[in-house]
Design a protein around this motif. Structure first.
Motif, PDB file in Angstrom:
ATOM      1  N   UNK A   1       3.791  11.087  -8.051  1.00 53.88           N
ATOM      2  CA  UNK A   1       5.007  10.601  -7.779  1.00 53.88           C
ATOM      3  C   UNK A   1       5.395  10.510  -6.149  1.00 53.88           C
ATOM      4  N   UNK A   2       6.020   9.528  -5.718  1.00 53.17           N
ATOM      5  CA  UNK A   2       6.446   9.468  -4.386  1.00 53.17           C
ATOM      6  C   UNK A   2       7.286  10.785  -4.058  1.00 53.17           C
ATOM      7  N   UNK A   3       7.096  10.951  -2.706  1.00 49.07           N
ATOM      8  CA  UNK A   3       8.074  12.372  -2.129  1.00 49.07           C
ATOM      9  C   UNK A   3       9.520  12.193  -2.161  1.00 49.07           C
ATOM     10  N   UNK A   4       9.995  11.008  -2.259  1.00 46.99           N
ATOM     11  CA  UNK A   4      11.359  10.897  -2.852  1.00 46.99           C
ATOM     12  C   UNK A   4      11.925  10.834  -4.206  1.00 46.99           C
TER      13      UNK A   4
ATOM     14  N   UNK B   1       9.498   4.278   3.290  1.00 49.44           N
ATOM     15  CA  UNK B   1       8.319   5.173   2.746  1.00 49.44           C
ATOM     16  C   UNK B   1       7.217   5.844   3.867  1.00 49.44           C
ATOM     17  N   UNK B   2       7.224   4.882   5.012  1.00 52.34           N
ATOM     18  CA  UNK B   2       6.120   5.518   6.070  1.00 52.34           C
ATOM     19  C   UNK B   2       6.991   6.586   6.668  1.00 52.34           C
ATOM     20  N   UNK B   3       8.468   6.742   6.804  1.00 53.59           N
ATOM     21  CA  UNK B   3       8.895   7.922   7.301  1.00 53.59           C
ATOM     22  C   UNK B   3       8.409   9.141   6.469  1.00 53.59           C
ATOM     23  N   UNK B   4       8.535   8.922   5.330  1.00 55.82           N
ATOM     24  CA  UNK B   4       8.286   9.960   4.258  1.00 55.82           C
ATOM     25  C   UNK B   4       6.788  10.499   4.054  1.00 55.82           C
ATOM     26  N   UNK B   5       5.954   9.375   4.430  1.00 53.69           N
ATOM     27  CA  UNK B   5       4.483   9.739   4.358  1.00 53.69           C
ATOM     28  C   UNK B   5       4.126  10.339   5.762  1.00 53.69           C
TER      29      UNK B   5
ATOM     30  N   UNK C   1       0.838  -1.377  -0.008  1.00 56.36           N
ATOM     31  CA  UNK C   1       0.134  -0.019   0.026  1.00 56.36           C
ATOM     32  C   UNK C   1       0.715   1.196   0.037  1.00 56.36           C
ATOM     33  N   UNK C   2       1.992   1.403   0.755  1.00 58.93           N
ATOM     34  CA  UNK C   2       2.892   2.273   0.678  1.00 58.93           C
ATOM     35  C   UNK C   2       3.646   2.734  -0.526  1.00 58.93           C
ATOM     36  N   UNK C   3       3.640   1.683  -1.506  1.00 64.60           N
ATOM     37  CA  UNK C   3       4.185   1.879  -2.671  1.00 64.60           C
ATOM     38  C   UNK C   3       3.447   2.475  -3.798  1.00 64.60           C
ATOM     39  N   UNK C   4       2.040   2.662  -3.340  1.00 64.62           N
ATOM     40  CA  UNK C   4       1.070   2.916  -4.166  1.00 64.62           C
ATOM     41  C   UNK C   4       1.023   4.688  -3.650  1.00 64.62           C
ATOM     42  N   UNK C   5       0.556   5.571  -4.735  1.00 69.18           N
ATOM     43  CA  UNK C   5       0.378   7.031  -4.456  1.00 69.18           C
ATOM     44  C   UNK C   5      -0.715   7.449  -3.670  1.00 69.18           C
ATOM     45  N   UNK C   6      -1.712   6.524  -3.300  1.00 69.21           N
ATOM     46  CA  UNK C   6      -2.735   6.791  -2.704  1.00 69.21           C
ATOM     47  C   UNK C   6      -3.543   5.719  -2.037  1.00 69.21           C
TER      48      UNK C   6
ATOM     49  N   UNK D   1      19.339   9.168  -0.918  1.00 70.32           N
ATOM     50  CA  UNK D   1      18.323   8.998  -1.996  1.00 70.32           C
ATOM     51  C   UNK D   1      18.090   7.394  -1.790  1.00 70.32           C
ATOM     52  N   UNK D   2      17.112   7.199  -2.762  1.00 74.03           N
ATOM     53  CA  UNK D   2      16.364   5.930  -2.548  1.00 74.03           C
ATOM     54  C   UNK D   2      17.389   4.580  -2.515  1.00 74.03           C
ATOM     55  N   UNK D   3      18.197   4.710  -3.513  1.00 78.12           N
ATOM     56  CA  UNK D   3      18.965   3.414  -3.614  1.00 78.12           C
ATOM     57  C   UNK D   3      20.013   3.015  -2.453  1.00 78.12           C
ATOM     58  N   UNK D   4      20.442   4.096  -1.871  1.00 76.27           N
ATOM     59  CA  UNK D   4      21.566   3.564  -0.911  1.00 76.27           C
ATOM     60  C   UNK D   4      20.811   3.242   0.626  1.00 76.27           C
ATOM     61  N   UNK D   5      19.707   4.158   0.724  1.00 74.68           N
ATOM     62  CA  UNK D   5      19.137   3.667   1.933  1.00 74.68           C
ATOM     63  C   UNK D   5      18.013   2.417   1.935  1.00 74.68           C
ATOM     64  N   UNK D   6      17.707   2.299   0.502  1.00 76.03           N
ATOM     65  CA  UNK D   6      17.033   0.964   0.380  1.00 76.03           C
ATOM     66  C   UNK D   6      18.056  -0.487   0.493  1.00 76.03           C
ATOM     67  N   UNK D   7      19.161  -0.295   0.308  1.00 74.85           N
ATOM     68  CA  UNK D   7      20.012  -1.273   0.398  1.00 74.85           C
ATOM     69  C   UNK D   7      20.490  -1.456   1.938  1.00 74.85           C
ATOM     70  N   UNK D   8      20.596  -0.189   2.857  1.00 81.34           N
ATOM     71  CA  UNK D   8      20.761  -0.227   4.061  1.00 81.34           C
ATOM     72  C   UNK D   8      19.600  -0.942   4.621  1.00 81.34           C
ATOM     73  N   UNK D   9      18.401  -0.653   4.432  1.00 82.49           N
ATOM     74  CA  UNK D   9      17.458  -1.323   5.013  1.00 82.49           C
ATOM     75  C   UNK D   9      17.331  -2.742   4.654  1.00 82.49           C
TER      76      UNK D   9
END
Length: 299
Positions: A208-211, A152-156, A118-123, A263-271
């Motif tokens: 688009x997503x905030x990030x 995504x939840x942090x940005x939402x 759901x968070x990967x959706x825009x609405x 940015x998305x790519x490095x923080x996604x890998x960290x996650x």
């Protein structure tokens, strides 16, 4: 076998319906096999698509990640588990970067990986049901959300509002989820939900997503005053959690804080790396095993 079907209406709205094997939809191997097939079709027909609605043919939306798969994780499987969840995150990125607005029509419970979708959706539009829940309970299993949920939840919600949901494993009713920003609208009926989803798509063609917004800059030296304050708060919270030995909560808070300026790519890998490290721990495996123990006792 079940399916993730894609239907394109005359008005250009595509509906991706989850109906996987079993009583509920789970992010299992079947999901991993069917999702790229659905994405391939959406991408191939994107010129004719004005937006996408994601929903479920079952009584719930998506129950969560595949805990049975996670329970089989053993030392030496780190690269395999990392690759599995990076592929999953890649599917969700393809969805949110399709170039068309995507709406989650949440017709029932969406926990863990289900809410991460759901968070990967825009609405997010939820069908008003008293028996449905939303949340990210991964911390209760000694792990963190592994499909981009922390980021995504942090940005939402913003760091301060997202942290209690992430660190406490809170599950909530759909009405409370609406009040606290986890969903955007409530619908009284399935027909009402579909009508709302179509209307939102037609009025928000550039979603688009905030990030992913054009012109967004990264780097700690460019942080807003609000985010600097949040990071200072995060540093203290992480130290406090570490002192209490809560490895999962510590890692979640750390990823949430870093998501404010990476940015998305490095923080996604960290996650993902954080998830793998936690999953391999004795603590996480014991908590996952305890979840399955009553089911095994019943035969």
């Amino acid at each position: 076998m079940g399916n993730l079907s894609v239907a394109l209406s005359k008005d250009g709205i595509a509906t991706l319906t989850m109906d996987l094997d079993g009583k509920v939809n789970i992010m299992n191997e079947e999901f991993m096999m069917r999702m790229p097939e659905a994405l391939d079709r959406l991408e191939a027909e994107v010129a004719a698509i004005r937006g996408v609605i994601i929903t479920s043919a079952k009584g719930s939306f998506l129950a969560g990640g595949d805990l049975a798969l996670m329970s089989r994780a053993r030392p030496g499987m780190e690269a395999e588990i990392f690759g599995h969840f990076e592929r999953l995150k890649g599917y969700l990125r393809r969805l949110e970067k399709l170039g068309r607005p995507v709406v989650a029509l949440i017709n029932g419970t969406a926990l863990g990986g289900g809410y991460e979708l759901c968070l990967a959706c825009h609405h997010r539009i939820a069908l008003d049901r008293d028996d449905a829940q939303i949340g990210l309970p991964e911390v209760d299993f000694g792990i963190l959300p592994a499909a981009g949920g922390v980021i995504r939840l942090t940005h939402l919600l913003g760091f301060d509002k997202a942290l209690p949901w992430l660190l406490q494993g809170r599950r909530t009713s759909l009405r409370q989820a609406l009040a606290e920003g986890l969903v955007d609208e409530l619908a009284s009926t399935r027909e009402d939900a579909e009508k709302r989803a179509r209307a939102w798509i037609l009025h928000n063609p550039e979603s688009v997503q905030p990030f992913d917004k054009a012109g967004r800059t990264f780097g700690a030296h460019r942080l807003s005053t609000e985010n600097r304050t949040s990071l200072q708060f995060a540093a203290g919270r992480v130290r406090s959690l570490a002192g209490r030995g809560n490895r999962a909560a510590t890692r979640i808070a750390d990823v949430a804080a870093q998501s404010l300026y990476l940015p998305w790519e490095p923080i996604s890998r960290i996650e993902t790396r954080g998830f793998v490290e936690l999953l391999m721990s004795d603590e996480a495996q014991a908590k996952i095993a305890a979840f399955f123990a009553p089911k095994r006792a019943l035969g």
